[in-house]
Design a protein around this motif. Structure first.
Motif, PDB file in Angstrom:
ATOM      1  N   UNK A   1       1.024  -1.120   0.149  1.00 49.64           N
ATOM      2  CA  UNK A   1      -0.078   0.019  -0.109  1.00 49.64           C
ATOM      3  C   UNK A   1       0.893   1.217  -0.061  1.00 49.64           C
ATOM      4  N   UNK A   2       0.347   2.323  -0.569  1.00 52.86           N
ATOM      5  CA  UNK A   2       1.277   3.756  -0.557  1.00 52.86           C
ATOM      6  C   UNK A   2       1.468   3.868   1.047  1.00 52.86           C
ATOM      7  N   UNK A   3       2.723   4.348   1.147  1.00 49.05           N
ATOM      8  CA  UNK A   3       2.980   4.903   2.790  1.00 49.05           C
ATOM      9  C   UNK A   3       3.822   6.129   2.694  1.00 49.05           C
ATOM     10  N   UNK A   4       4.426   6.599   3.841  1.00 44.92           N
ATOM     11  CA  UNK A   4       5.357   7.841   3.833  1.00 44.92           C
ATOM     12  C   UNK A   4       6.476   7.201   3.122  1.00 44.92           C
ATOM     13  N   UNK A   5       6.754   5.782   3.408  1.00 48.88           N
ATOM     14  CA  UNK A   5       8.086   5.303   3.141  1.00 48.88           C
ATOM     15  C   UNK A   5       8.002   5.199   1.683  1.00 48.88           C
ATOM     16  N   UNK A   6       7.115   4.469   1.266  1.00 45.41           N
ATOM     17  CA  UNK A   6       6.673   3.957  -0.209  1.00 45.41           C
ATOM     18  C   UNK A   6       5.851   4.886  -0.708  1.00 45.41           C
ATOM     19  N   UNK A   7       5.651   6.283  -1.184  1.00 45.38           N
ATOM     20  CA  UNK A   7       4.552   6.899  -1.556  1.00 45.38           C
ATOM     21  C   UNK A   7       3.784   6.248  -2.650  1.00 45.38           C
ATOM     22  N   UNK A   8       4.449   5.659  -3.751  1.00 48.73           N
ATOM     23  CA  UNK A   8       4.033   5.130  -4.847  1.00 48.73           C
ATOM     24  C   UNK A   8       3.240   3.705  -4.729  1.00 48.73           C
ATOM     25  N   UNK A   9       3.726   3.020  -3.613  1.00 47.25           N
ATOM     26  CA  UNK A   9       2.898   1.749  -3.543  1.00 47.25           C
ATOM     27  C   UNK A   9       3.442   0.731  -4.799  1.00 47.25           C
ATOM     28  N   UNK A  10       2.479  -0.328  -4.942  1.00 50.81           N
ATOM     29  CA  UNK A  10       2.621  -1.069  -5.978  1.00 50.81           C
ATOM     30  C   UNK A  10       3.279  -2.359  -5.650  1.00 50.81           C
ATOM     31  N   UNK A  11       4.081  -3.220  -6.617  1.00 47.57           N
ATOM     32  CA  UNK A  11       4.406  -4.470  -6.411  1.00 47.57           C
ATOM     33  C   UNK A  11       5.964  -4.146  -6.144  1.00 47.57           C
ATOM     34  N   UNK A  12       6.483  -4.739  -4.946  1.00 48.11           N
ATOM     35  CA  UNK A  12       7.849  -4.641  -4.464  1.00 48.11           C
ATOM     36  C   UNK A  12       8.403  -6.127  -4.527  1.00 48.11           C
ATOM     37  N   UNK A  13       9.718  -6.413  -4.908  1.00 48.66           N
ATOM     38  CA  UNK A  13      10.271  -7.668  -4.846  1.00 48.66           C
ATOM     39  C   UNK A  13      11.418  -7.779  -3.818  1.00 48.66           C
ATOM     40  N   UNK A  14      10.830  -8.638  -2.738  1.00 47.41           N
ATOM     41  CA  UNK A  14      12.052  -8.688  -1.513  1.00 47.41           C
ATOM     42  C   UNK A  14      12.124 -10.307  -1.335  1.00 47.41           C
ATOM     43  N   UNK A  15      13.198 -10.499  -0.546  1.00 48.43           N
ATOM     44  CA  UNK A  15      13.635 -11.609  -0.414  1.00 48.43           C
ATOM     45  C   UNK A  15      12.838 -12.635   0.892  1.00 48.43           C
ATOM     46  N   UNK A  16      12.473 -13.956   0.667  1.00 46.51           N
ATOM     47  CA  UNK A  16      11.505 -14.449   1.525  1.00 46.51           C
ATOM     48  C   UNK A  16      12.553 -15.284   2.201  1.00 46.51           C
ATOM     49  N   UNK A  17      11.932 -15.920   3.556  1.00 50.73           N
ATOM     50  CA  UNK A  17      12.843 -16.448   4.444  1.00 50.73           C
ATOM     51  C   UNK A  17      12.874 -17.904   3.723  1.00 50.73           C
ATOM     52  N   UNK A  18      14.139 -18.565   3.811  1.00 53.59           N
ATOM     53  CA  UNK A  18      14.360 -20.023   3.673  1.00 53.59           C
ATOM     54  C   UNK A  18      14.900 -20.949   4.646  1.00 53.59           C
ATOM     55  N   UNK A  19      14.522 -21.918   4.656  1.00 53.63           N
ATOM     56  CA  UNK A  19      14.560 -23.141   5.759  1.00 53.63           C
ATOM     57  C   UNK A  19      16.040 -23.269   5.913  1.00 53.63           C
ATOM     58  N   UNK A  20      16.636 -23.378   7.209  1.00 50.81           N
ATOM     59  CA  UNK A  20      18.082 -23.492   7.551  1.00 50.81           C
ATOM     60  C   UNK A  20      18.702 -24.949   7.070  1.00 50.81           C
ATOM     61  N   UNK A  21      17.725 -25.857   6.815  1.00 50.09           N
ATOM     62  CA  UNK A  21      18.248 -26.990   6.522  1.00 50.09           C
ATOM     63  C   UNK A  21      18.619 -27.071   4.705  1.00 50.09           C
ATOM     64  N   UNK A  22      17.878 -26.189   4.320  1.00 48.50           N
ATOM     65  CA  UNK A  22      18.420 -26.177   2.891  1.00 48.50           C
ATOM     66  C   UNK A  22      19.578 -25.231   2.548  1.00 48.50           C
ATOM     67  N   UNK A  23      20.219 -24.925   3.570  1.00 44.54           N
ATOM     68  CA  UNK A  23      21.381 -23.922   3.310  1.00 44.54           C
ATOM     69  C   UNK A  23      22.648 -24.765   3.779  1.00 44.54           C
ATOM     70  N   UNK A  24      23.831 -24.413   3.117  1.00 47.66           N
ATOM     71  CA  UNK A  24      24.959 -24.920   3.470  1.00 47.66           C
ATOM     72  C   UNK A  24      26.015 -23.702   3.602  1.00 47.66           C
TER      73      UNK A  24
END
Length: 103
Positions: free
Chosen positions: A49-72
């Motif tokens: 949603x548009x906010x003070x931090x992001x006045x435009x709003x829209x679709x943002x790409x961000x990293x999602x969490x990944x399970x520790x067991x899938x990382x080395x």
């Protein structure tokens, strides 16, 4: 509470799942969920949603969490390794089980 062998700032490689083979730096570790957020891996599109931090709003790409067991963890040479602990000079340190070097 479980002890996780991956910490913020570590370089890791994804060893299982949709992003297998991807590498990146750990930005945040979610201890309670056994997950980590890795830079540039598991990107999701989030509608904001548009906010003070992001006045435009829209679709943002961000990293999602990944399970520790899938990382080395990666060594300085770039190979995957398991993590061990040993006491060195009165201090507990993490070390690479493959190359025996202190991380």
């Amino acid at each position: 509470m479980t002890k996780l062998k991956i910490k913020t700032g570590d370089t890791v490689k994804v060893i299982a799942g949709d992003h297998k083979g991807a590498e990146g730096k750990v930005q945040k570790v979610l201890i309670d969920k056994n997950k980590a957020i890795v830079e540039g891996v598991n990107l999701v599109k989030k509608h904001t949603k548009p906010s003070a931090k992001n006045p435009q709003g829209g679709i943002v790409e961000k990293e999602a969490a990944i399970h520790i067991s899938n990382l080395s963890l990666l060594t300085k040479k770039g190979e995957t390794t398991r993590v061990g602990y040993k006491v060195e000079g009165g201090k507990k340190v993490r070390f690479s089980k493959k190359s025996n070097e202190v991380i």
